[in-house]
Design a protein around this motif. Sequence first.
Motif, PDB file in Angstrom:
ATOM      1  N   ALA A 152      15.317  45.611  61.037  1.00  0.00           N
ATOM      2  CA  ALA A 152      16.085  45.879  62.257  1.00  0.00           C
ATOM      3  C   ALA A 152      17.523  45.384  62.118  1.00  0.00           C
ATOM      4  N   ILE A 153      17.692  44.208  61.514  1.00  0.00           N
ATOM      5  CA  ILE A 153      19.028  43.639  61.349  1.00  0.00           C
ATOM      6  C   ILE A 153      19.876  44.491  60.415  1.00  0.00           C
ATOM      7  N   LEU A 154      19.289  44.914  59.296  1.00  0.00           N
ATOM      8  CA  LEU A 154      20.043  45.730  58.345  1.00  0.00           C
ATOM      9  C   LEU A 154      20.306  47.130  58.881  1.00  0.00           C
ATOM     10  N   ARG A 155      19.437  47.623  59.735  1.00  0.00           N
ATOM     11  CA  ARG A 155      19.721  48.903  60.390  1.00  0.00           C
ATOM     12  C   ARG A 155      21.014  48.813  61.207  1.00  0.00           C
ATOM     13  N   VAL A 156      21.159  47.724  61.942  1.00  0.00           N
ATOM     14  CA  VAL A 156      22.357  47.536  62.763  1.00  0.00           C
ATOM     15  C   VAL A 156      23.592  47.396  61.865  1.00  0.00           C
ATOM     16  N   LEU A 157      23.536  46.538  60.855  1.00  0.00           N
ATOM     17  CA  LEU A 157      24.694  46.314  59.986  1.00  0.00           C
ATOM     18  C   LEU A 157      25.067  47.577  59.226  1.00  0.00           C
ATOM     19  N   TYR A 158      24.069  48.287  58.709  1.00  0.00           N
ATOM     20  CA  TYR A 158      24.338  49.520  57.961  1.00  0.00           C
ATOM     21  C   TYR A 158      24.989  50.566  58.856  1.00  0.00           C
ATOM     22  N   ALA A 159      24.434  50.768  60.054  1.00  0.00           N
ATOM     23  CA  ALA A 159      24.987  51.762  60.972  1.00  0.00           C
ATOM     24  C   ALA A 159      26.406  51.396  61.390  1.00  0.00           C
ATOM     25  N   TYR A 160      26.639  50.123  61.636  1.00  0.00           N
ATOM     26  CA  TYR A 160      27.985  49.674  62.037  1.00  0.00           C
ATOM     27  C   TYR A 160      28.990  49.936  60.915  1.00  0.00           C
ATOM     28  N   LEU A 161      28.671  49.524  59.695  1.00  0.00           N
ATOM     29  CA  LEU A 161      29.620  49.632  58.582  1.00  0.00           C
ATOM     30  C   LEU A 161      29.869  51.071  58.170  1.00  0.00           C
ATOM     31  N   THR A 162      28.888  51.949  58.352  1.00  0.00           N
ATOM     32  CA  THR A 162      29.060  53.355  57.986  1.00  0.00           C
ATOM     33  C   THR A 162      29.512  54.201  59.174  1.00  0.00           C
ATOM     34  N   ASN A 163      29.898  53.535  60.258  1.00  0.00           N
ATOM     35  CA  ASN A 163      30.494  54.191  61.423  1.00  0.00           C
ATOM     36  C   ASN A 163      29.546  55.183  62.098  1.00  0.00           C
TER      37      ASN A 163
END
Length: 540
Positions: free
Chosen positions: A495-506
């Motif tokens: 769940a945490i990496l989903r948020v970080l990945y989505a944020y960084l890839t806009n």
Amino acid sequence: VASPLLLNRKNIIPGVKPLLSKKSSTHDDSEYGLNVANETTRAARSGSMTRAKSAESLKKLEETTILTPKDLFIAPKLPQAVVREYSTNSVLLAARTQHFGGDLVTQEHQEREKQGGHRSFVATPSTEVRPQRNGKLMIILVGLPGRGKTFIGHILARHLTWMGHATRVFNTSEYRREYVGAAIKHDFWNPENTADYQKREEISKKCLSDALDALAGDDCTCVVFDATNATVERRHYIREEVSRRSRCEMLFIESICDDPELIAISINEIKLNSKDYQKNTLEEVIVDYNQRIGHYNSIYRPLADSERCSFIKVIDVGRQMFCNQVYGYLQSRIMFLMANLQIRPRPIWLSRHGQSMYNTQGKIGGDSLLSPHGAQYAQQLDKFIAAHYPEDTRLSVWTSTMARTGQTVERIAARGRTVVKWKQLDEIDAGICDGLTYPQVAEMYPEEYLARKQNKLHYRYPRGESYQDCIHRLEPVITELMRLDRPVLIVAHQAILRVLYAYLTNKSPEECPTINIPLHVVIQLTPKAYHCEEVWHHPM
């Protein structure tokens, strides 16, 4: 200060300590009159409450009399000390009952809103009469070309949107490409070129008008007006036009950059990503773009105190800052964000922990150890990182505080690297569903199972968290990521990496709960001004 929260006339007796001044227990649920010790045998975090218990506690509100601040202050027999203590505790109660997610919608919040909850009245003397605003914000960028304005605009729009303030960017260069074309040489921006001056004025006014139209709608809280806005006259016109058409706040952000390395990075990004120079060599881009900068430099005037506006000056993309008349929560938040910018490209490596024993059993959450297969991945991850970053190279390593991530980076830490453990990187709290499988959740809590399927972003596990909660608690991690000038490896949870990945890839926040982040994969992300480079590795 006074609050209309649960003020009962018959309970206010002179000389007797009010009920609201009672110290709360270690569990915030006690403020609702619940016996949290006997409510459930499953561990839960403080400050949470099931919907059923919340509804029961709200029935008690019907018996109370709600007082307004006027009613409170006309009671002459109350000692002043009691009034101060009463007011202080009322404000603290309002703060405690406000969940940190901010915009999360639960039955408890809806019912409390009907009863007048979550509001406090604060009266403070003021010597300055400020015009009443509508809570919206226009950010006006200022600066010469190649100074990172577009980068700043994209960062602001993405971050504010993810934090619950829907933001759009209006870029005059995009409007110019649409109305005039992309392959335009530097002469178009020559101040002595009167033939094209009118075109530039019309393009800028159209872009500003569209930004104000968007701000007037219900689906936009902030807009970023991305243009050079190089002269005092231009900025004065913007202030007058915005004041005439809107009651929004205005914040100017000026990017000043004299660092040759940063300017070179910016020009290189323009060559690779701008439609203006798709058919030009890097040498041709440097010559033409420097001439364009020269045209603007002849008329450019930095922001000054005499312009009487709120502004932030950002020097060399975050190295130094100057602020003037910055008011309120949102502007202060933007100021903090500007102080943590980093334009130099550097890779961010994302990896889930190795397979855990709970993963093998299909269970949610928990704090289990690695399985044998997960321990094998930890060995391979160590070799993979050592191949990319020998021991004498700089690399930050971040993990959660949970056992499975700690085991995954044990070998990396044994090589002498410092591992930073973030509580914010812990897996999403599944509340009463922690330790269950999804079929068990469907059987034991069918309503919760269906509610989660219908809205994964905002659904909150009873006594647990939602994805929106995770987004808000990850804000310090995201801010630190933006500031960091070195590569970083983040070993965390799905769940945490989903948020970080989505944020960084806009990507949008709505997309993050459904992104597939598999086990035993390392994702390499390199954020840049216009996009984010992405490579997936498989160490196993």
